[in-house]
Scaffold this motif. Structure first.
Motif, PDB file in Angstrom:
ATOM      1  N   LEU A 195      82.926  11.738  48.665  1.00 24.41           N
ATOM      2  CA  LEU A 195      81.671  11.531  49.371  1.00 24.41           C
ATOM      3  C   LEU A 195      81.472  12.767  50.241  1.00 24.41           C
ATOM      4  O   LEU A 195      82.327  13.074  51.083  1.00 24.41           O
ATOM      5  N   VAL A 196      80.399  13.500  50.006  1.00 26.75           N
ATOM      6  CA  VAL A 196      80.120  14.717  50.772  1.00 26.75           C
ATOM      7  C   VAL A 196      79.009  14.409  51.766  1.00 26.75           C
ATOM      8  O   VAL A 196      77.883  14.065  51.377  1.00 26.75           O
ATOM      9  N   TYR A 197      79.336  14.524  53.050  1.00 32.38           N
ATOM     10  CA  TYR A 197      78.379  14.241  54.110  1.00 32.38           C
ATOM     11  C   TYR A 197      77.381  15.389  54.248  1.00 32.38           C
ATOM     12  O   TYR A 197      77.594  16.493  53.740  1.00 32.38           O
ATOM     13  N   LYS A 198      76.302  15.131  54.973  1.00 28.56           N
ATOM     14  CA  LYS A 198      75.247  16.131  55.134  1.00 28.56           C
ATOM     15  C   LYS A 198      75.745  17.427  55.768  1.00 28.56           C
ATOM     16  O   LYS A 198      75.215  18.493  55.488  1.00 28.56           O
ATOM     17  N   ASP A 199      76.798  17.355  56.595  1.00 25.27           N
ATOM     18  CA  ASP A 199      77.329  18.574  57.220  1.00 25.27           C
ATOM     19  C   ASP A 199      78.293  19.326  56.309  1.00 25.27           C
ATOM     20  O   ASP A 199      78.863  20.338  56.696  1.00 25.27           O
ATOM     21  N   GLY A 200      78.481  18.851  55.066  1.00 21.93           N
ATOM     22  CA  GLY A 200      79.355  19.520  54.118  1.00 21.93           C
ATOM     23  C   GLY A 200      80.779  18.996  54.096  1.00 21.93           C
ATOM     24  O   GLY A 200      81.556  19.336  53.197  1.00 21.93           O
ATOM     25  N   THR A 201      81.153  18.171  55.068  1.00 21.84           N
ATOM     26  CA  THR A 201      82.490  17.577  55.078  1.00 21.84           C
ATOM     27  C   THR A 201      82.647  16.679  53.858  1.00 21.84           C
ATOM     28  O   THR A 201      81.779  15.869  53.568  1.00 21.84           O
ATOM     29  N   ALA A 202      83.753  16.832  53.153  1.00 24.80           N
ATOM     30  CA  ALA A 202      84.037  15.992  51.989  1.00 24.80           C
ATOM     31  C   ALA A 202      85.108  14.975  52.361  1.00 24.80           C
ATOM     32  O   ALA A 202      86.178  15.342  52.853  1.00 24.80           O
TER      33      ALA A 202
END
Length: 153
Positions: free
Chosen positions: A59-66
């Motif tokens: 799951l990749v969040y909007k800030d790019g954190t996976a």
């Protein structure tokens, strides 16, 4: 009285071969992707081969954190089967994450990839993994992940 501060003991390195990324698109919490785990090697205190099964359900969040959510297995050189469930995060500066996404080789000191792993087996020779806490440090290339697995003692 306080308990002793935990230490880390190196156990093995997992060199995990990956299949092509399957993009699922935007879900409720971010971009969903499935990355097949198709093989690899285990070296160190435990030695063996990563089986051609399993995946990383990212799951990749909007800030790019996976958020990394993997489940796969390996067979030791002496025939034991060990399941591994590994969860954690990969994050860093946006430009570094973009280079990783493009398949570039990026120095792992430029981003963070940290996970906790649970190993399980029914083989009595490796029963100790069933009651050990593991943490991992990893790095990503275009078609593989390198994971150093440590026992917390």
């Amino acid at each position: 009285m306080h308990p002793p501060v935990p230490t880390l003991r190196p156990i093995c390195t997992l060199s995990v071969e990956l299949g092509p990324i399957r993009e699922m698109g935007e879900g409720r919490g971010g971009k969903r992707r499935i990355i097949p785990i198709i093989g690899g090697t285990v070296t160190g205190m435990i030695r063996g081969s990563i089986l051609n099964l399993g995946a990383d359900w990212q799951l990749v969040y909007k800030d790019g954190t996976a958020f990394l959510d993997t489940r796969y297995a390996f067979e030791t050189d002496d025939g034991a089967l060990i399941e591994i469930i590994n969860r954690g995060f990969r994050h860093g500066p946006a430009e570094v994450l973009a280079r990783l996404a493009a398949g570039e080789v990026v120095d792992p000191t430029e981003y963070s990839m940290r996970t906790s792993a649970r190993l399980e087996t029914g083989d009595p020779r490796y029963d100790w993994v069933n009651r050990t806490v593991f943490v991992c440090a990893g790095s990503r290339s275009a078609d593989a992940v390198l994971i150093d697995l440590y026992a917390v003692e």
